[in-house]
Each structure stands twice: as structure tokens, then as C-alpha cells.
Design an enzyme around this catalytic site. Sequence first.
Site, PDB file in Angstrom:
ATOM      1  N   HIS A  45       9.043  -4.688  13.096  1.00 51.41           N
ATOM      2  CA  HIS A  45      10.271  -4.085  12.563  1.00 51.41           C
ATOM      3  C   HIS A  45      10.502  -4.546  11.128  1.00 51.41           C
ATOM      4  CE1 HIS A  45      14.488  -2.686  12.502  1.00 51.41           C
ATOM      5  NE2 HIS A  45      14.713  -3.815  11.843  1.00 51.41           N
ATOM      6  N   GLU A  46      10.372  -5.844  10.889  1.00 50.22           N
ATOM      7  CA  GLU A  46      10.575  -6.360   9.536  1.00 50.22           C
ATOM      8  C   GLU A  46       9.493  -5.848   8.591  1.00 50.22           C
ATOM      9  OE1 GLU A  46      13.309  -7.552   8.850  1.00 50.22           O
ATOM     10  OE2 GLU A  46      13.969  -7.930  10.908  1.00 50.22           O
ATOM     11  N   HIS A 103      10.399  -2.538   7.270  1.00 55.32           N
ATOM     12  CA  HIS A 103      11.269  -2.566   6.080  1.00 55.32           C
ATOM     13  C   HIS A 103      10.439  -2.715   4.809  1.00 55.32           C
ATOM     14  CE1 HIS A 103      15.109  -2.384   8.007  1.00 55.32           C
ATOM     15  NE2 HIS A 103      14.970  -3.516   8.664  1.00 55.32           N
ATOM     16  N   HIS A 121      10.337  -0.175   1.588  1.00 57.75           N
ATOM     17  CA  HIS A 121      10.486  -0.608   0.197  1.00 57.75           C
ATOM     18  C   HIS A 121       9.318  -0.123  -0.654  1.00 57.75           C
ATOM     19  CE1 HIS A 121      10.804  -4.165  -2.828  1.00 57.75           C
ATOM     20  NE2 HIS A 121      11.446  -3.116  -3.272  1.00 57.75           N
TER      21      HIS A 121
END
Length: 231
Positions: A102-103, A106, A110
Site C-alpha cells: 500500500h505504501e 503511494h 507520486h
Amino acid sequence: MGAYFSYYLTGFIMIPVFIFALFCQLKVKSSFAKYSKIAGRRGLTGADAAYKLLMLNGITDVKIKKISGTLTDYYDPAKKEICLSQDVFDSRSIAAIGVACHEAGHACQHAQGYAPLKIRNAVIPATRIGSALGVPLALLGMILYSDPLIYAGVILYGAVALFQLITLPVEFNASKRALQTIEQNGFLEGEEYNGAKRVLTAAALTYVAALASAIATLLRLFLIMNRGNRR
């Protein structure tokens, strides 16, 4: 002092929101605890899974580091760092792989210029001001019978609600990216994948609860503002 006192009387609006938020927190903690005890058959750690997801998306300039705490994981776009808690970084559990991916999702957002993430990052300064000053400024305006102060407080706190609203697609999309990569590349299979999905779904509910809380607080301010206008 009538309007100020009325603000507290409207606190009943927050009761169902508080119950929902509490449910979400318990749900994410219980899901994480359950699936932290089940290791994935491939033996990947959270850090391994995050690294693989980055490589699959051609991202080579993001660092992965370990931080202290539990469920303190986050992606720092300024430093291009995926910060994984000690319960995720070295763990080979289903929960760790889900959270780490999940991270990493991100980080992909980006790198690819995902629009909602750009908007969320842009409103962060206003959100910090609104969170600190919105409600106090509105209450001060109610005490002093100053409509400009009330309106300023409501507008400032509106930035908090806007931030929470924008956060939903950002978080949901990161989880979608994570789960697609996990499934398509066999990080987890079958019931393992379903376990990771349950963890990320539970985590997503906490952002829904945060939005509900912000909207409820904003509604309280509007109710008091309208009462003040009728005085």
C-alpha cells in the site's frame, strides 16, 4: 455565551461518528493482529514486497527504511522514502505485505503524477492551519458576536474537510495498486490475498471515519452560525 453553549449541545451529532470511528480503529487493529500471525508461503518480507512493487513500476529512486511503532507506516514524497514500521519491514506476514505494498502504491502515485495526490499535498498547509485555528476561531467569533471571525473559522475548517475528502481516492487507489500487484505477481495467493485485502479494506474505513468526523464538525459550525444569524 448562548452560541458558544449551543456548540456543545450539538455534540450529539458526533456520537454516531465517534462510534463508527471506534469501530474502524478496532477493526483495523484486529485485522492487522490476525493476519500478522500468518506468514505468506513465498516468504517475502514487507520490505521485499515494497521493493518488488517499485521495481515492477520502474521506480529506482525511492528508499525503504524501518521506523519504530505499530501501524506507523507512511510514504514521504519530499524525501522519497517508504517508512515501514518494525512490525512490517521484517515481517513475512500477510498483513505486512499488504501494508508495505500500500505504501509502495503511494510511491507509484507520486512517480506517475497522480492528480489527487498532487491536490492533497497542495492543501496540506491550509489543512494544518484549519485544523489548529478553524474551530477556536469560529467559537471566538460566536462569543464576540463577530460574523467575520465565524466565517473565517468555518472556511479554515472547511480545508480540513476538503483534505479528508481528497484523501479517500488517494488511499483507495494506493490499496487498489497494491492488491493488483500482489495478485498479478503472486506475492500472495488464494486466502492469503483475501487476508491482505481485508487488512487494507479495514484501514480504508479509518479514512472514511476521518471524513465523517470532519463533515460532522463542519455541520456543527454551520448550525451555530445559522442560529447566530437569526438572533
